[in-house]
Design a protein around this motif. Structure first.
Motif, short mmCIF file in Angstrom:
data_model
loop_
_atom_site.label_atom_id
_atom_site.label_comp_id
_atom_site.label_asym_id
_atom_site.label_seq_id
_atom_site.Cartn_x
_atom_site.Cartn_y
_atom_site.Cartn_z
N LEU A 1 0.85 -1.20 0.00
CA LEU A 1 0.00 0.00 0.00
C LEU A 1 0.88 1.24 0.00
O LEU A 1 1.38 1.67 1.04
CB LEU A 1 -0.94 0.02 1.22
N ASN A 2 1.04 1.79 -1.22
CA ASN A 2 1.76 3.06 -1.35
C ASN A 2 0.76 4.17 -1.02
O ASN A 2 -0.19 4.38 -1.77
CB ASN A 2 2.28 3.17 -2.78
N ILE A 3 0.98 4.84 0.09
CA ILE A 3 -0.05 5.79 0.55
C ILE A 3 -0.19 7.01 -0.36
O ILE A 3 -1.14 7.77 -0.23
CB ILE A 3 0.17 6.21 2.03
N THR A 4 0.76 7.20 -1.27
CA THR A 4 0.63 8.34 -2.21
C THR A 4 -0.39 8.04 -3.31
O THR A 4 -0.77 8.95 -4.05
CB THR A 4 1.99 8.71 -2.86
N ASP A 5 -0.80 6.79 -3.42
CA ASP A 5 -1.76 6.39 -4.46
C ASP A 5 -3.17 6.42 -3.87
O ASP A 5 -3.61 5.47 -3.21
CB ASP A 5 -1.38 4.96 -4.94
N ALA B 1 4.92 14.26 -1.15
CA ALA B 1 3.96 13.25 -1.65
C ALA B 1 3.61 12.26 -0.53
O ALA B 1 2.45 11.94 -0.31
CB ALA B 1 4.55 12.51 -2.85
N VAL B 2 4.64 11.80 0.19
CA VAL B 2 4.40 10.79 1.24
C VAL B 2 3.82 11.45 2.49
O VAL B 2 2.78 11.03 3.01
CB VAL B 2 5.71 10.03 1.58
N ASN B 3 4.51 12.48 2.98
CA ASN B 3 4.16 13.03 4.30
C ASN B 3 2.92 13.93 4.28
O ASN B 3 2.23 14.03 5.30
CB ASN B 3 5.35 13.81 4.88
N ALA B 4 2.65 14.56 3.15
CA ALA B 4 1.48 15.45 3.09
C ALA B 4 0.34 14.76 2.32
O ALA B 4 -0.69 14.42 2.89
CB ALA B 4 1.87 16.77 2.45
N THR B 5 0.57 14.50 1.01
CA THR B 5 -0.52 13.93 0.20
C THR B 5 -0.91 12.54 0.70
O THR B 5 -2.10 12.21 0.78
CB THR B 5 -0.08 13.84 -1.28
N GLY B 6 0.07 11.72 1.05
CA GLY B 6 -0.22 10.37 1.53
C GLY B 6 -1.09 10.41 2.79
O GLY B 6 -2.04 9.63 2.93
N THR B 7 -0.76 11.33 3.68
CA THR B 7 -1.54 11.47 4.92
C THR B 7 -2.96 11.93 4.61
O THR B 7 -3.94 11.42 5.18
CB THR B 7 -0.83 12.47 5.86
N LEU B 8 -3.07 12.88 3.66
CA LEU B 8 -4.41 13.35 3.26
C LEU B 8 -5.23 12.19 2.68
O LEU B 8 -6.41 12.05 3.00
CB LEU B 8 -4.28 14.48 2.22
N ASN B 9 -4.59 11.38 1.84
CA ASN B 9 -5.31 10.23 1.25
C ASN B 9 -5.90 9.34 2.34
O ASN B 9 -7.06 8.90 2.25
CB ASN B 9 -4.37 9.39 0.38
N LEU B 10 -5.12 9.09 3.37
CA LEU B 10 -5.58 8.22 4.46
C LEU B 10 -6.71 8.88 5.24
O LEU B 10 -7.69 8.23 5.61
CB LEU B 10 -4.42 7.88 5.40
N HIS C 1 -6.10 6.15 -5.09
CA HIS C 1 -7.02 5.11 -5.55
C HIS C 1 -6.82 3.83 -4.73
O HIS C 1 -7.79 3.23 -4.23
CB HIS C 1 -6.74 4.86 -7.04
N ASN C 2 -5.56 3.42 -4.59
CA ASN C 2 -5.25 2.21 -3.81
C ASN C 2 -5.64 2.36 -2.36
O ASN C 2 -6.15 1.43 -1.73
CB ASN C 2 -3.75 1.88 -3.89
N VAL C 3 -5.37 3.54 -1.81
CA VAL C 3 -5.70 3.78 -0.40
C VAL C 3 -7.21 3.61 -0.20
O VAL C 3 -7.68 2.88 0.69
CB VAL C 3 -5.24 5.19 0.05
N HIS C 4 -7.99 4.25 -1.07
CA HIS C 4 -9.46 4.18 -0.93
C HIS C 4 -9.95 2.74 -1.10
O HIS C 4 -10.81 2.28 -0.35
CB HIS C 4 -10.14 5.13 -1.91
N ASN C 5 -9.37 2.03 -2.08
CA ASN C 5 -9.79 0.63 -2.32
C ASN C 5 -9.51 -0.23 -1.10
O ASN C 5 -10.35 -1.01 -0.66
CB ASN C 5 -9.04 0.04 -3.51
#
Ligand SMILES: NC(=O)c1ccc[n+]([C@@H]2O[C@H](COP(=O)([O-])OP(=O)(O)OC[C@H]3O[C@@H](n4cnc5c(N)ncnc54)[C@H](OP(=O)(O)O)[C@@H]3O)[C@@H](O)[C@H]2O)c1
Length: 286
Positions: free
Chosen positions: A34-38, A75-84, A40-44
């Motif tokens: 689970l790449n948290i920057t993705d 991408a990881v620390n900001a966007t990835g966290t937002l995705n989660l 789509h994958n996070v939501h799935n």
């Protein structure tokens, strides 16, 4: 309780895996699964497993590399966290996210409480602060735990570096004018588990760090003192105390990063005590 854990192969992630109660269902993901920057994958993943709590132990943690690898750090620390946070909101899950004392500048040499204004000095700190704000704005049921100077028997950390260097050289130059609180990842994991177990979920920012203040040079000295109890070769190692100005590193770090852990410790049914450094050194030298 069903937990989705990201970054499960990192220091904190590994310590969480070692300690989560057996009757909790754990979905442990890493950067491959689970790449948290993705988004789509996070939501799935979140929709498929419907966790009660997402614990985000994933992060871009290379503080010096972040100075030039800015896009990836954000991408990881900001966007990835937002995705989660957004995925957690869609299914009504709680998010427990980890951040850092490096959101502060440490200029005033005062103990850092949660209501103090952040002012990061480096890219890593900026990216972590962005992650905090994005998550807290996206999802009300977010708890951000800021921590500092994390070490453990797992992964890459200062204790392991010192133990390795101590066998290679007799004198080690270590910075003596940055003060912080080393935090054992196992103690942090224990605090996260106790927080997760609360029926009344805690929200917002909380600080958690080890209780002892020291400089990196003090920490190195303690590491060698404990190591020498197990392996005589560490008795010879000398720590040369140097100034930050005499140590080349890409990122500027706060001079003073003592986090006040009272908020979280008061919320927990039982406060988390420091695991003695000797225990971790014994594991590492076993
Ligand atoms: N270490 C410290 O001193 C310290 C201090 C304060 C706060 N923190 C915070 O505490 C948290 C955990 O730190 P740690 O020391 O356990 O870090 P760590 O050992 O570096 O582990 C971080 C994990 O995140 C994973 N990761 C990186 N990019 C990812 C992505 N795009 N998707 C999913 N996983 C990804 C890494 O996997 P790969 O190795 O496969 O990339 C690694 O397993 C982080 O948020 C960090 O900012 C750490």
């Amino acid at each position: 309780m069903r937990i989705l854990l990201t970054g499960s192969k990192g220091q904190v992630g590994s310590c969480l895996r070692d300690r989560l109660p057996e009757n909790w269902e754990l979905i442990a993901s890493d950067s491959q699964t689970l790449n948290i920057t993705d988004a789509h994958n996070v939501h799935n993943m979140v929709k498929t497993f419907e966790p009660d709590i997402i614990i985000n132990a994933a992060g871009y943690t290379k503080v010096d590399a972040a100075e030039t690898d800015i896009a990836k750090a954000f991408a990881v620390n900001a966007t990835g966290t937002l995705n989660l946070a957004q995925a957690a909101r869609t299914i009504g899950a709680r998010l427990i996210h980890l951040s850092t004392e490096q959101v502060f500048d440490g200029y005033h040499h005062v103990i850092l409480t949660e209501n103090m204004a952040p002012n990061p000095l480096n890219v890593y700190g900026h990216s972590k602060l962005a992650g905090e704000l994005l998550a807290l704005n996206a999802h009300i049921d977010t708890a951000v735990i800021r921590t500092s100077w994390v070490y453990s028997e797992h992964g890459h950390n200062f204790v392991k570096i010192m133990l390795q260097k101590g066998l290679e050289t007799s004198t080690i130059r270590v910075v003596d004018d940055q003060i912080g609180c080393p935090t054992y990842a196992g103690d942090l994991a224990e605090a996260i588990i106790r927080l997760a177990a609360l029926t009344n979920p805690a929200r917002g920012i909380m600080h958690f760090a080890g209780s002892q203040q020291m400089s990196w040079a003090d920490f190195a000295q303690r590491i060698f003192a404990e190591a020498a109890e197990i392996d005589e070769r560490y008795k010879q190692v000398k720590v040369e105390r140097i100034a930050t100005a005499d140590y080349q590193s890409a990122a500027t770090r706060p001079e003073f990063g003592i986090l006040d852990s009272r908020t979280i410790q008061n919320i927990l049914p039982e406060p988390v005590a420091d695991t003695p450094l000797a225990h971790i050194i014994a594991k590492l030298l076993a």
